[in-house]
Design an enzyme around this catalytic site. Structure first.
Site, short mmCIF file in Angstrom:
data_model
loop_
_atom_site.label_atom_id
_atom_site.label_comp_id
_atom_site.label_asym_id
_atom_site.label_seq_id
_atom_site.Cartn_x
_atom_site.Cartn_y
_atom_site.Cartn_z
CG ASN A 150 -1.83 1.16 1.32
OD1 ASN A 150 -1.39 2.30 1.12
ND2 ASN A 150 -3.08 0.93 1.60
CG HIS A 152 0.99 6.50 4.70
ND1 HIS A 152 0.07 7.52 4.86
CD2 HIS A 152 0.45 5.42 5.30
CE1 HIS A 152 -0.97 7.07 5.54
NE2 HIS A 152 -0.76 5.79 5.82
CG HIS A 203 -8.13 4.43 0.89
ND1 HIS A 203 -8.32 4.44 2.25
CD2 HIS A 203 -9.33 4.76 0.35
CE1 HIS A 203 -9.58 4.75 2.52
NE2 HIS A 203 -10.21 4.96 1.38
NE ARG A 234 -9.23 9.01 3.84
CZ ARG A 234 -9.41 8.19 4.88
NH1 ARG A 234 -8.59 7.18 5.10
NH2 ARG A 234 -10.40 8.38 5.72
NE ARG A 289 -7.44 12.04 5.06
CZ ARG A 289 -7.86 11.40 6.14
NH1 ARG A 289 -7.03 10.59 6.78
NH2 ARG A 289 -9.07 11.54 6.61
CD GLU A 338 -7.14 0.03 0.77
OE1 GLU A 338 -7.28 1.10 1.40
OE2 GLU A 338 -6.39 -0.86 1.16
CB THR A 354 -9.23 2.34 7.15
OG1 THR A 354 -8.78 2.96 5.95
CG2 THR A 354 -10.60 1.75 6.93
CD GLU A 366 -7.30 -5.64 3.30
OE1 GLU A 366 -7.63 -5.26 2.15
OE2 GLU A 366 -6.47 -5.03 4.00
CG HIS A 377 -5.42 -1.20 9.28
ND1 HIS A 377 -5.03 -0.60 10.45
CD2 HIS A 377 -5.85 -0.20 8.47
CE1 HIS A 377 -5.24 0.71 10.36
NE2 HIS A 377 -5.73 0.98 9.16
#
Ligand code: PXP
Length: 240
Positions: free
Chosen positions: A6, A9, A42, A44, A48, A69, A100, A150, A190
């Site tokens: 993922n 970041h 993801h 969003r 962001r 996502e 999340t 998941e 996660h």
């Protein structure tokens, strides 16, 4: 066992300056060279971190699989249908959250989740639901005909005692067994780190892990020495 990396970041650091670096698309190439079996981002609703441009470029450049996502919102699902990534994971989303928190409440929004799954499957996209490892949510996920679940590993990752960690691991193990019995593919993720990943990776039914923050964090550390050395060499060259 597949590792999906993922890269949210990487985009977070870029958005901190609203500039063009670091680029998640470049990071994806390197992640694939490192052995990633897929790239997860993801998108969003508030954009962001990951931007539409990132998803579009990743879809053109990723050689493995893009797992997008998105929230269970018709406009977000519409974007996914238009883009057709190989995989979509439906996630809950709250504007104020840092990351999340908690899984999708499939029972409370069964018709909306079911409609999103139908739409995505209709477009040929493998659809997974990010859920807490609880029996009733797993049953509901099977009922809406998701291809995969998941399992949210956050409570395992945040356990503040060894006993609690063992309890949460057992919860994940039973959830994985039940999901598989119901015909669902089992993913998890996660909060997984280099320190806590092994027992989750050993769950036999689990075929894919989604890991982000710890890999991006480690990359900052293991890449720091070289990054500084290269900048220092440039400064010294200017005065040579
Ligand atoms: N899976 C889902 C559905 C997520 O939303 C996230 C975080 O964006 C992850 C996995 C990865 O979590 P982490 O960044 O803590 O590894």
């Amino acid at each position: 066992m597949r590792l999906y990396v993922n890269l949210d970041h990487v985009a977070t650091v870029r958005q901190a300056r609203q500039t063009v670096e670091p680029d998640p698309v470049r990071a994806a190439v390197l992640a694939e060279l490192g052995g990633a079996d897929g790239i997860t981002v993801h998108l969003r609703e508030d954009r962001r971190h990951v931007q539409d441009r990132d998803v579009e470029l990743l879809l053109q450049t990723v050689r493995t699989v893009v797992n997008l996502e998105v929230a269970v919102e018709p406009s977000m699902v519409g974007l996914a249908v238009a883009w057709r990534p190989q995989a979509v994971t439906l996630v809950p989303e709250r504007r104020q959250e840092i990351t999340t928190e908690g899984g999708l409440d499939v029972r409370a929004s069964e018709s909306a989740v079911g409609a999103a799954v139908q739409r995505l499957h209709g477009a040929g996209i493998k659809t997974s639901l990010f859920i807490d490892p609880d029996e009733d949510v797993i049953q509901a996920s099977a009922a809406v005909q998701a291809a995969a679940i998941e399992l949210h590993t956050g409570e395992y990752a945040n356990a503040d005692s060894e006993a609690e960690q063992i309890t949460q691991l057992e919860r994940l193990r039973s959830a994985a067994r039940l999901g598989r019995q119901l015909g669902l593919a089992i993913h998890a993720g996660h909060g997984l780190t280099y320190h806590n990943v092994l027992p989750v990776a050993a769950i036999p039914e689990c075929e894919e892990l989604n890991i982000g923050h710890t890999i991006v964090s480690h990359a900052v550390m293991v890449g720091m020495e070289r990054a500084v050395r290269e900048m220092k060499a440039l400064l010294l060259r200017a005065r040579a």
